[in-house]
Design an enzyme around this catalytic site. Sequence first.
Site, short mmCIF file in Angstrom:
data_model
loop_
_atom_site.label_atom_id
_atom_site.label_comp_id
_atom_site.label_asym_id
_atom_site.label_seq_id
_atom_site.Cartn_x
_atom_site.Cartn_y
_atom_site.Cartn_z
N LYS A 114 0.82 -1.22 0.00
CA LYS A 114 0.00 0.00 0.00
C LYS A 114 0.86 1.28 0.00
CE LYS A 114 -3.91 -2.39 2.11
NZ LYS A 114 -5.05 -2.30 3.06
N TYR B 218 -12.97 -1.57 -4.08
CA TYR B 218 -13.45 -1.74 -2.70
C TYR B 218 -14.96 -1.57 -2.59
CZ TYR B 218 -8.62 -1.64 -0.98
OH TYR B 218 -7.30 -1.95 -0.72
N ASN C 151 -2.12 0.10 6.58
CA ASN C 151 -1.71 -1.18 7.18
C ASN C 151 -0.79 -1.98 6.27
OD1 ASN C 151 -3.63 -2.02 5.38
ND2 ASN C 151 -4.86 -3.18 6.82
N HIS D 48 -2.10 -5.65 1.49
CA HIS D 48 -3.40 -6.31 1.33
C HIS D 48 -3.19 -7.77 0.97
CE1 HIS D 48 -7.52 -6.98 -0.09
NE2 HIS D 48 -6.98 -7.56 -1.15
N GLU E 230 -9.71 -9.83 -7.76
CA GLU E 230 -8.82 -8.70 -7.51
C GLU E 230 -7.62 -8.72 -8.46
OE1 GLU E 230 -7.98 -9.08 -3.34
OE2 GLU E 230 -10.06 -8.64 -2.77
P1 CMP Z 1 -7.61 -4.58 3.68
O1 CMP Z 1 -8.19 -5.78 4.37
O2 CMP Z 1 -6.35 -4.73 2.91
O3 CMP Z 1 -8.74 -3.99 2.71
C1 CMP Z 1 -9.85 -3.31 3.28
C2 CMP Z 1 -9.32 -2.24 4.18
O4 CMP Z 1 -10.29 -1.47 4.86
C3 CMP Z 1 -8.53 -2.89 5.32
O5 CMP Z 1 -7.37 -3.45 4.79
C4 CMP Z 1 -8.35 -1.70 6.25
O6 CMP Z 1 -7.32 -0.84 5.81
C5 CMP Z 1 -9.69 -0.99 6.05
N1 CMP Z 1 -10.58 -1.34 7.17
C6 CMP Z 1 -11.24 -2.49 7.35
N2 CMP Z 1 -11.96 -2.45 8.51
C7 CMP Z 1 -11.72 -1.25 9.06
C8 CMP Z 1 -12.15 -0.60 10.24
N3 CMP Z 1 -12.96 -1.23 11.11
N4 CMP Z 1 -11.68 0.64 10.48
C9 CMP Z 1 -10.86 1.25 9.62
N5 CMP Z 1 -10.41 0.69 8.46
C10 CMP Z 1 -10.84 -0.54 8.19
#
Ligand code: CMP
Length: 139
Positions: free
Chosen positions: A11, A51, A114, A117, A128
């Site tokens: 990311k 998304y 984070n 992915h 994806e």
């Molecule tokens: P990822 O699972 O890679 O793709 C969806 C993203 O949405 C996830 O990483 C997080 O960065 C974001 N995300 C998912 N749940 C939450 C949450 N409860 N609060 C904030 N961000 C979220």
Amino acid sequence: MSGNITFTMIKPRAVQNNFIGPILKIINEKGFRIKAMKMTRFTRERAEAFYEIHKGKFFFNDLIDFMSSGPIVAAILEKDNAVDDFRELIGNTNPEKAAEGTIRKLFAENMTANAIHGADSDENAIREGSFFFSELEQF
Ligand code: CMP
């Protein structure tokens, strides 16, 4: 029986912080083979489409802002049991809950930034991956 292909993205903040190399090293050392890879960038529209399952959730706008804020690295990875093994390697979505040694524990800043992915099912890995790699059916 799980498939042998998963999809990942490094990311924007991890790319900006020069973590592409260290993250790929860990991925290779865990036995994943890189079948396709590109450095690219989401427009807002493409991020919203990618998304769309999260549309309407409280974090959707932050997620789209972040994922379209800079370059990403998208890749198709191959390994037995790829989806589950890769999700174990990257760790919990929330880096505060991620296990020691996981990629998110090492490189993530917060729930949005984070680091990486990983697809959550074989079906989503194909969906994806097809978003970025038109030649996916050849892998
Ligand atoms: P990822 O699972 O890679 O793709 C969806 C993203 O949405 C996830 O990483 C997080 O960065 C974001 N995300 C998912 N749940 C939450 C949450 N409860 N609060 C904030 N961000 C979220």
